[in-house]
Design an enzyme around this catalytic site. Sequence first.
Site, mmCIF file in Angstrom:
data_model
loop_
_atom_site.group_PDB
_atom_site.id
_atom_site.type_symbol
_atom_site.label_atom_id
_atom_site.label_comp_id
_atom_site.label_asym_id
_atom_site.label_seq_id
_atom_site.Cartn_x
_atom_site.Cartn_y
_atom_site.Cartn_z
ATOM 1 N N PHE A 182 9.250 -19.654 -7.102
ATOM 2 C CA PHE A 182 9.109 -19.552 -8.562
ATOM 3 C C PHE A 182 9.473 -18.149 -9.040
ATOM 4 O O PHE A 182 10.140 -17.976 -10.045
ATOM 5 C CB PHE A 182 7.682 -19.910 -8.989
ATOM 6 C CG PHE A 182 7.277 -21.287 -8.537
ATOM 7 C CD1 PHE A 182 7.846 -22.416 -9.117
ATOM 8 C CD2 PHE A 182 6.368 -21.466 -7.507
ATOM 9 C CE1 PHE A 182 7.500 -23.693 -8.691
ATOM 10 C CE2 PHE A 182 6.013 -22.734 -7.073
ATOM 11 C CZ PHE A 182 6.580 -23.853 -7.663
ATOM 12 N N ASP B 130 13.307 -17.367 -9.099
ATOM 13 C CA ASP B 130 13.949 -17.929 -10.281
ATOM 14 C C ASP B 130 13.657 -17.095 -11.536
ATOM 15 O O ASP B 130 14.546 -16.786 -12.324
ATOM 16 C CB ASP B 130 13.406 -19.360 -10.407
ATOM 17 C CG ASP B 130 13.699 -20.001 -11.724
ATOM 18 O OD1 ASP B 130 14.826 -19.828 -12.202
ATOM 19 O OD2 ASP B 130 12.812 -20.672 -12.269
ATOM 20 N N GLN B 131 12.389 -16.681 -11.696
ATOM 21 C CA GLN B 131 11.990 -15.946 -12.906
ATOM 22 C C GLN B 131 12.610 -14.552 -13.000
ATOM 23 O O GLN B 131 12.773 -14.015 -14.093
ATOM 24 C CB GLN B 131 10.465 -15.820 -12.963
ATOM 25 C CG GLN B 131 9.772 -17.143 -13.234
ATOM 26 C CD GLN B 131 8.261 -17.041 -13.099
ATOM 27 O OE1 GLN B 131 7.676 -15.991 -13.326
ATOM 28 N NE2 GLN B 131 7.628 -18.127 -12.719
ATOM 29 N N HIS C 192 16.663 -24.750 -9.941
ATOM 30 C CA HIS C 192 16.360 -23.882 -11.081
ATOM 31 C C HIS C 192 17.039 -22.526 -10.915
ATOM 32 O O HIS C 192 17.626 -21.985 -11.844
ATOM 33 C CB HIS C 192 14.845 -23.637 -11.160
ATOM 34 C CG HIS C 192 14.163 -24.474 -12.187
ATOM 35 N ND1 HIS C 192 13.254 -25.452 -11.860
ATOM 36 C CD2 HIS C 192 14.247 -24.479 -13.531
ATOM 37 C CE1 HIS C 192 12.812 -26.021 -12.975
ATOM 38 N NE2 HIS C 192 13.396 -25.451 -13.998
#
Length: 343
Positions: free
Chosen positions: A284, A287-288, A308
Amino acid sequence: MEWVEIDGSYGEGGGQILRTSVALSVITGKPVRIYNIRANRPNPGLRPQHLHGILALKELSNAKIKGASVGSTELEFIPGKAEPKHVRVPIKTAGSITLVLQALLPAMAFIGGSFEITGGTDVPWSPPVDYLKHVTLYALEKMGIKVELEIKRRGHYPRGGGLVVGRIEPWEEKKPLKALKWERIEWFAGISHATNLPAHVAERQAKAARERLSEVYSAPVEIETEVSRSLGPGSGIVVWAETDKLRLGGDALGKRGKPAEVVGREAADELIEALKTGMAADRFLGDQLIPFLAFAGGEVGVSEITNHLVTNVWVVEKFFGNVFEVEGEVGKPGTLRVVKSVL
């Protein structure tokens, strides 16, 4: 006026394309046209939660927009002169506060300002606010971005009612982030919360996560519990590992009929899975960080290359040409390297 044209159905084709595209439009001053918005989804077009982020960026940059309505499959966004502001985003439902911040933070990093967002803090299909605060912002701080964020009230599905406030200083010094593999875990930390529920729910989630992490690692584990009131009931837990590089996280939400012990173990297991790859960032976080890495430079090892992540890289490169080199297959650990940072 030269438009950046973005196919909204590319790759995983979700709200991520909108958030990154419009944020980069504000940063660069380039107008963007996004078509085929969420074309491959059962309910195509803009959803209410996407509009909140877009309208917040419109306010921040005094933009002109066309097609900003629920169900619209094409959006035109022409940014004006961006200036520091206090941006208020009142989401009437449990729409995700963290997804609005994924749109706002990259743009606000270049401008500065403050925000006040109501909605969902801990809701399905989006990062919990404690993950954003303790994992994402920790990595951004290493890149020179200073964000203060305070969780005033929790908000869960379906009623929302959460409140998050904060401020961000203009990004002065862009520090490259070099974090490929972690070598040691300093400690584990976490926050287990229960809202409009008995305190033992938060305690049992925390105990189960603590026990699971201690089965696998010898580093100390400190998980705080938090009991609060809001519009509706809900619970959740976020755990993270403080390593010599970055923090990796795991999280889980409670729901009716799901024992608190299962929730705690689920969060711990997600974190353990990420740590086992040896990479410095979980999937996560990888991706961020993409919109920020494009400007700061660096290289990051991620526990999993996701659709993503690949889609987010594609959007950034629509604005700036070849910026990243992604090593590794989707679904496997890999490395994200900036080959040409954008100044």
